[in-house]
Design a protein around this motif. Structure first.
Motif, mmCIF file in Angstrom:
data_model
loop_
_atom_site.group_PDB
_atom_site.id
_atom_site.type_symbol
_atom_site.label_atom_id
_atom_site.label_comp_id
_atom_site.label_asym_id
_atom_site.label_seq_id
_atom_site.Cartn_x
_atom_site.Cartn_y
_atom_site.Cartn_z
ATOM 1 N N ALA A 347 0.826 -1.213 0.000
ATOM 2 C CA ALA A 347 0.000 0.000 0.000
ATOM 3 C C ALA A 347 0.854 1.254 0.000
ATOM 4 C CB ALA A 347 -0.927 -0.011 1.209
ATOM 5 N N ALA A 348 2.014 1.202 0.657
ATOM 6 C CA ALA A 348 2.901 2.374 0.708
ATOM 7 C C ALA A 348 3.353 2.786 -0.692
ATOM 8 C CB ALA A 348 4.112 2.061 1.582
ATOM 9 N N HIS A 349 3.334 1.856 -1.648
ATOM 10 C CA HIS A 349 3.722 2.154 -3.034
ATOM 11 C C HIS A 349 2.508 2.457 -3.906
ATOM 12 C CE1 HIS A 349 7.837 0.907 -2.209
ATOM 13 N NE2 HIS A 349 7.376 -0.200 -1.665
ATOM 14 N N GLY A 350 1.320 2.478 -3.291
ATOM 15 C CA GLY A 350 0.114 2.790 -4.041
ATOM 16 C C GLY A 350 -0.265 1.694 -5.011
ATOM 17 N N LYS A 351 -0.328 0.447 -4.535
ATOM 18 C CA LYS A 351 -0.597 -0.687 -5.406
ATOM 19 C C LYS A 351 -2.030 -1.209 -5.257
ATOM 20 C CE LYS A 351 3.520 -0.708 -7.084
ATOM 21 N NZ LYS A 351 3.767 -0.372 -8.506
ATOM 22 N N ALA A 352 -2.509 -1.855 -6.317
ATOM 23 C CA ALA A 352 -3.799 -2.549 -6.262
ATOM 24 C C ALA A 352 -3.563 -3.893 -5.584
ATOM 25 C CB ALA A 352 -4.348 -2.750 -7.675
ATOM 26 N N ILE A 353 -4.300 -4.168 -4.510
ATOM 27 C CA ILE A 353 -3.991 -5.312 -3.636
ATOM 28 C C ILE A 353 -5.134 -6.316 -3.656
ATOM 29 C CG2 ILE A 353 -3.464 -5.997 -1.267
ATOM 30 C CD1 ILE A 353 -2.422 -3.071 -0.893
ATOM 31 N N ILE A 354 -4.763 -7.598 -3.690
ATOM 32 C CA ILE A 354 -5.722 -8.702 -3.585
ATOM 33 C C ILE A 354 -5.304 -9.569 -2.398
ATOM 34 C CG2 ILE A 354 -6.781 -10.688 -4.747
ATOM 35 C CD1 ILE A 354 -5.846 -9.483 -7.417
ATOM 36 N N VAL A 355 -6.286 -10.010 -1.608
ATOM 37 C CA VAL A 355 -6.013 -10.927 -0.491
ATOM 38 C C VAL A 355 -7.079 -12.023 -0.474
ATOM 39 C CG1 VAL A 355 -4.891 -9.186 0.960
ATOM 40 C CG2 VAL A 355 -7.360 -9.549 1.154
ATOM 41 N N GLY A 356 -6.772 -13.083 0.279
ATOM 42 C CA GLY A 356 -7.737 -14.142 0.489
ATOM 43 C C GLY A 356 -8.681 -13.794 1.642
ATOM 44 N N PRO A 357 -9.576 -14.711 2.035
ATOM 45 C CA PRO A 357 -10.589 -14.416 3.055
ATOM 46 C C PRO A 357 -10.070 -14.449 4.492
ATOM 47 C CG PRO A 357 -10.822 -16.677 2.301
ATOM 48 C CD PRO A 357 -9.747 -16.060 1.455
ATOM 49 N N HIS A 358 -8.870 -15.027 4.706
ATOM 50 C CA HIS A 358 -8.373 -15.232 6.074
ATOM 51 C C HIS A 358 -7.380 -14.138 6.460
ATOM 52 C CE1 HIS A 358 -10.369 -19.068 5.789
ATOM 53 N NE2 HIS A 358 -9.634 -19.404 4.747
ATOM 54 N N MET A 359 -7.911 -12.998 6.833
ATOM 55 C CA MET A 359 -7.078 -11.844 7.212
ATOM 56 C C MET A 359 -7.274 -11.480 8.679
ATOM 57 S SD MET A 359 -5.092 -10.638 4.812
ATOM 58 C CE MET A 359 -4.805 -8.946 5.280
ATOM 59 N N PHE A 360 -7.559 -12.472 9.532
ATOM 60 C CA PHE A 360 -7.926 -12.169 10.914
ATOM 61 C C PHE A 360 -6.776 -11.605 11.742
ATOM 62 C CE2 PHE A 360 -7.450 -16.814 10.356
ATOM 63 C CZ PHE A 360 -6.350 -17.072 11.158
ATOM 64 N N ASN A 361 -5.535 -11.816 11.329
ATOM 65 C CA ASN A 361 -4.412 -11.221 12.071
ATOM 66 C C ASN A 361 -4.228 -9.736 11.761
ATOM 67 O OD1 ASN A 361 -3.734 -13.520 13.473
ATOM 68 N ND2 ASN A 361 -2.189 -14.191 12.014
ATOM 69 N N PHE A 362 -4.865 -9.286 10.684
ATOM 70 C CA PHE A 362 -4.784 -7.871 10.297
ATOM 71 C C PHE A 362 -6.199 -7.362 9.993
ATOM 72 C CE2 PHE A 362 -0.759 -9.843 9.438
ATOM 73 C CZ PHE A 362 0.165 -8.920 9.905
ATOM 74 N N LYS A 363 -7.089 -7.727 10.911
ATOM 75 C CA LYS A 363 -8.511 -7.477 10.692
ATOM 76 C C LYS A 363 -8.818 -6.002 10.469
ATOM 77 C CE LYS A 363 -11.180 -9.859 13.349
ATOM 78 N NZ LYS A 363 -11.870 -10.319 14.569
ATOM 79 N N ASP A 364 -8.271 -5.142 11.323
ATOM 80 C CA ASP A 364 -8.606 -3.718 11.241
ATOM 81 C C ASP A 364 -8.107 -3.089 9.946
ATOM 82 O OD1 ASP A 364 -6.128 -4.378 12.496
ATOM 83 O OD2 ASP A 364 -5.791 -2.248 12.860
ATOM 84 N N THR A 365 -6.855 -3.407 9.537
ATOM 85 C CA THR A 365 -6.307 -2.861 8.292
ATOM 86 C C THR A 365 -7.103 -3.367 7.099
ATOM 87 O OG1 THR A 365 -4.130 -2.990 9.345
ATOM 88 C CG2 THR A 365 -4.178 -2.521 6.983
ATOM 89 N N HIS A 366 -7.451 -4.640 7.119
ATOM 90 C CA HIS A 366 -8.215 -5.243 6.017
ATOM 91 C C HIS A 366 -9.578 -4.568 5.882
ATOM 92 C CE1 HIS A 366 -10.688 -8.779 4.370
ATOM 93 N NE2 HIS A 366 -10.016 -8.265 3.366
ATOM 94 N N ILE A 367 -10.242 -4.347 7.009
ATOM 95 C CA ILE A 367 -11.553 -3.693 6.975
ATOM 96 C C ILE A 367 -11.438 -2.279 6.404
ATOM 97 C CG2 ILE A 367 -13.400 -2.743 8.437
ATOM 98 C CD1 ILE A 367 -12.969 -5.160 10.296
ATOM 99 N N LEU A 368 -10.412 -1.546 6.852
ATOM 100 C CA LEU A 368 -10.205 -0.171 6.392
ATOM 101 C C LEU A 368 -10.045 -0.114 4.871
ATOM 102 C CD1 LEU A 368 -9.536 2.848 6.821
ATOM 103 C CD2 LEU A 368 -7.169 2.164 7.259
ATOM 104 N N PHE A 369 -9.172 -0.956 4.323
ATOM 105 C CA PHE A 369 -8.917 -0.923 2.882
ATOM 106 C C PHE A 369 -10.107 -1.455 2.079
ATOM 107 C CE2 PHE A 369 -4.743 0.050 4.209
ATOM 108 C CZ PHE A 369 -4.026 0.516 3.126
ATOM 109 N N SER A 370 -10.790 -2.465 2.631
ATOM 110 C CA SER A 370 -11.938 -3.036 1.923
ATOM 111 C C SER A 370 -13.081 -2.040 1.826
ATOM 112 C CB SER A 370 -12.409 -4.313 2.629
ATOM 113 O OG SER A 370 -11.395 -5.291 2.620
ATOM 114 N N LYS A 371 -13.353 -1.329 2.933
ATOM 115 C CA LYS A 371 -14.449 -0.354 2.943
ATOM 116 C C LYS A 371 -14.226 0.754 1.910
ATOM 117 C CE LYS A 371 -16.334 -0.724 7.634
ATOM 118 N NZ LYS A 371 -16.480 -0.044 8.939
ATOM 119 N N ARG A 372 -12.973 1.066 1.646
ATOM 120 C CA ARG A 372 -12.660 2.155 0.713
ATOM 121 C C ARG A 372 -12.270 1.629 -0.670
ATOM 122 N NH1 ARG A 372 -9.521 6.853 4.081
ATOM 123 N NH2 ARG A 372 -9.264 7.625 1.926
ATOM 124 N N ASN A 373 -12.631 0.365 -0.935
ATOM 125 C CA ASN A 373 -12.419 -0.252 -2.252
ATOM 126 C C ASN A 373 -10.952 -0.168 -2.700
ATOM 127 O OD1 ASN A 373 -15.216 -0.886 -2.615
ATOM 128 N ND2 ASN A 373 -15.581 1.261 -3.149
#
Length: 828
Positions: A347-373
């Motif tokens: 994200a620091a390089h401004g990249k388009a990111i894809i992840v799988g469904p199991h992001m529970f160790n980084f739940k808050d960051t995942h939610i933040l980025f997902s909500k903002r597409n």
């Protein structure tokens, strides 16, 4: 619990010695690392920080080092003249720290958390403050920090779902660690709620954000990017798909997506950065199965070649910068149930990111980025393929994601600066008022207490705990067999029971822990004495310093022993029953015969004598704690039963104690169990009735004890302190009479208090605004006598308790009178 932790830590180190030797031979630099981990730091590492009031920041491995880098830059601005020490655990962390942290004065390996090492290191370095990054909490190190008044602040704090579940099994060690930390600077609201759930004071918790948003070590200029592309022989690629921090099972999904991509984007390249570079050959083999040519980063640097479809990153610490090369980024550890990895680096390089469904160790960051597409979440390999194709085929959509990613980074910068300001404020407050020792409920705990909790806790247990309980169960079967065998020897007449020339009453239980034997012994002794019998009490003298066959604690006129010499229970009986002889000795046949011969007794009471089969008794009184009904049904050491439940058949009277504090249905359960094994015993219920309070100084004076009303503590703030078998019952009694317990300190049963411990508790009481410390009479005899003659800033009161029969009282006393032998002049 700490004892068990230390035993395991020491055993692990011993078991790993062969592993250390092998790695020392094979791995360059490993010997130096191990030497440092055992506390032997090189002179150059100490010169700049030892005895210089340094700031000590501890980050375990690469991920924590990345978070630490921007924090240290801000600390350098905030504390320009203060040395900064960074410690790590892993070799990769050490390499990364030396590479990206230029503002640290010294970088070392953290000491192994053995009982003696952390204190040795702290005494050698004498830091101003210690800052663990994320969740780097080590019990022995934090204990040493507390002992030497080194304040602790958690920075960039993060607690995963797994950690919350795992930490609860640490019992007192957890509260010990949490209680040591003065400030919690957490990454998110979720992390803040987790640390509060684990026991942190809400007032000490603040949300600063994630310092990884502030990282700059990954910044790559246009020129540097071109150099990296050329080194990786990717400068001719028309689109780069980058899979970072992949785990076993994820590369196949990535390669399926890349296979589809190559059909429409022929000159696209794939860059795979596995989480473990040890898997590089395995990944190359998988690529070959899909028909792709591969090469490694290290080989390309030495011998450039463009004859590849896939480049495998086989270096440490480069991924943060390499992310700048990708057009579409997949962050691994998320298609499998690992919990994901940090998406802030791409994200620091401004990249388009894809992840799988199991992001529970980084739940808050995942939610933040997902909500903002700014992040796409896929469920499986098929969805990953579709997402990759969509982003490569739709550059406009990809650019929108990239811009939103940069916006999120910009919006969330500043966590490092906030952490530096909070640290400055905390140190100003701490150094102004001086160090405060913090001690929480159940913090002082031994192995016995930990095992008690473990065997009674019905919640889900870890694999290790289940295995440990299985081992304890095996030992309990052996113990049961030995108990039955020994009893059978007496029942078969192989071992002979000894009969005293007097009436013998046994008072005891079949469980470990307090059931109220001592107050019951006092009640019955007084009653029998008032009937006109000469009576003595035989106590085993648990933890008595006096050694011998027969110890006369009191002859019915004079108390000859101190609490240390006699043991707390025997001494308490002697003090409470001044006209009744109290004797100690492990063999009650010997001490009983001494009582008959020297005190002409008609009756002796065996205090805690249900298992003393060698002495024949005329009346067995069994006590059952209504709060802890027969423990957990298991024998020692898997449970707390001293004997199997079928041994209830020996009881003539069964006394249910503390029934007023029992759970609904507990008394019925006890009666039902008794009826199953013993239909003849008289069942009586009792309570522990509080009579009033005695100031500890009055208890040991020659004057008559002044008993204050039970209402004395109503509405007043107190600290409850105890070292008894069932502290919960004592605390419940205080609550029931209206006392406001600010804190409850539970020491191990029969604990010998030191003057320093009592002074610390009094200081704590003053800090909390408590008006008194309340203890039990059993605790009172363990308070150092030197303290009683000195002025106390906080009064220490003993709550006086009396056993009271609440049903079948008259039947119980009649039963006792009928059982006692006839004595001239006494009507039965």
């Amino acid at each position: 619990m700490r004892i068990l932790y230390n035993i395991i830590a020491i055993l692990l180190v011993i078991l790993l010695i062969p592993y250390f030797i092998v790695r020392t031979i094979r791995e360059k630099g490993f010997l130096g690392r191990i030497i440092q981990s055992f506390g032997f730091l090189p002179k150059h590492a100490l010169d700049k920080v030892a005895d210089k009031n340094c700031i000590w920041i501890h980050a375990s491995s690469v991920g924590e080092i990345v978070a630490t880098s921007p924090i240290i830059k801000e600390f350098r601005k905030e504390f320009p003249g203060t040395p900064i020490l960074v410690s790590v655990v892993t070799n990769t962390g050490y390499i990364m720290a030396n590479r990206i942290i230029k503002d640290a004065d010294s970088i070392i390996y953290f000491p192994i958390d053995l009982p003696w090492l952390p204190e040795r290191m702290i005494k050698k370095i004498k830091p101003r403050v210690f800052l663990p990054v994320e969740t780097e909490l080590w019990p022995n190190f934090l204990k040493a920090a507390r002992k030497h008044n080194v304040p602790v602040m958690m920075v960039n704090g993060r607690i995963s779902d797994k950690s919350v579940k795992r930490y609860k099994y640490m019992f007192s060690i957890l509260s010990d660690m949490i209680g040591t930390v003065k400030k919690f600077a957490m990454q998110s609201d979720i992390d803040a709620s987790y640390i509060i759930r684990l026991g942190a004071d809400e007032k000490l918790v603040t949300v600063t954000g994630n310092t990884k948003f502030d990282q700059t070590y990954t910044d790559v200029s246009t020129k540097e990017k071109q150099v990296l592309l050329k080194e990786l022989c990717l400068d001719n690629a028309q689109g780069i798909f980058l899979a970072g921090s992949t785990h076993k099972g994820e590369e196949e999904a990535v390669l399926k997506a890349f296979s589809k991509l190559k059909k429409t984007h022929v000159n696209a390249k794939l860059l795979i950065a596995p989480r473990s570079i040890l898997r590089k050959d395995e990944i190359a083999s998988i690529c070959h199965k899909y028909g792709f040519k591969t090469d490694f980063r290290t080989k390309l640097k030495e011998k450039p070649s463009y004859d590849h479809d896939v480049v495998i990153l086989d270096t440490i610490g480069e991924l943060g910068r390499i992310y700048s090369l990708g057009d579409v980024i997949f962050v691994g550890g998320s298609l499998i149930r690992h919990g994901g990895h940090n998406i802030l680096e791409p994200a620091a390089h401004g990249k388009a990111i894809i992840v799988g469904p199991h992001m529970f160790n980084f739940k808050d960051t995942h939610i933040l980025f997902s909500k903002r597409n700014a992040c796409i979440t896929v469920k499986d390999a098929k969805e990953l393929t579709n997402a990759v194709l969509d982003l490569f085929d739709n550059p406009e959509k990809r650019r929108q994601m990239e811009q939103e990613t940069l916006n999120i980074i910009k919006d969330n910068k500043g966590a490092s600066r906030r952490s530096a300001v909070i640290l400055h404020q905390m140190l100003d407050e701490y150094e102004k008022v001086g160090p405060v020792q913090v001690r929480s409920t159940e913090k002082i705990e031994n192995l016995q207490t930990y095992l008690y909790k473990l065997v009674h806790d019905e919640s889900q247990k870890s694999v290790t705990e289940k295995a440990f309980l299985g081992m304890l169960y095996g030992f309990s079967l052996i113990y049961r067999g030995l108990v039955n065998f020994q009893l059978n020897l007496y029942q078969w007449g192989i071992k002979k029971q000894i009969k005293l020339d007097c009436f013998v009453i046994s008072i005891g239980n079949i469980t470990v822990g307090g059931t109220g034997k001592t107050p019951t012994a006092k009640l019955l002794a007084r009653y029998i004495r008032d009937l006109g019998y000469n009576i003595a009490i035989l106590n085993r003298g648990y933890r008595a310093k006096w050694k011998g066959e027969v110890g006369v604690v009191s002859d019915g006129n004079t108390v000859f022993m101190t609490a240390d010499e006699a043991g707390d229970e025997a001494y308490l009986l002697a003090r409470s029953l001044p006209d009744i002889p109290v004797l100690i000795g492990t063999d009650r046949t010997i001490s009983g015969k001494y009582a008959v011969d020297n005190f002409n007794v008609d009756v002796v009471i065996l205090d805690d004598g249900y298992q003393h089969w060698k002495l024949k008794r005329d009346l067995n009184i069994l006590l059952v704690d209504a709060i802890n009904v027969f423990g957990n049904g298991h024998m020692l050491p898997r449970g707390t039963l001293r004997e199997p439940l079928n041994h209830l058949d020996r009881a003539d009277m069964c006394l249910l104690t503390k029934v007023d504090q029992a759970a609904k249905g507990a008394c019925e359960e006890i009666r039902s169990t008794l009826a199953k094994y013993n239909e003849r015993a008289l069942v009586v219920e009792s309570t522990h009735k509080p009579l009033g309070f005695i100031e500890i100084g009055n208890l040991f004076s020659k004057e008559k004890n002044e008993i204050l009303s039970i209402d004395t503590m109503r509405g007043h703030k107190i600290i409850a302190m105890s070292a008894i078998g069932n502290p919960a019952s004592f605390e419940q009694t205080l609550s029931d009479i209206g006392a406001v317990i600010t804190e409850s300190l539970r020491f191990p049963d029969h604990h010998d208090y030191t003057e320093q411990e009592i002074r610390e508790v009094m200081n704590q009481a003053e800090e909390q605004g408590a008006e008194a410390i309340v203890i039990t009479d059993k605790d009172a005899v363990k308070i150092p006598q030197t303290l009683l003659s000195k002025k106390r800033p906080i009064p220490i009161y003993i709550i006086s308790i009396e056993v009271t029969f609440i049903n079948n009282a008259e039947a119980a006393f009649k039963f006792l009178r009928d059982k006692l032998p006839p004595k001239k002049g006494i009507k039965k």
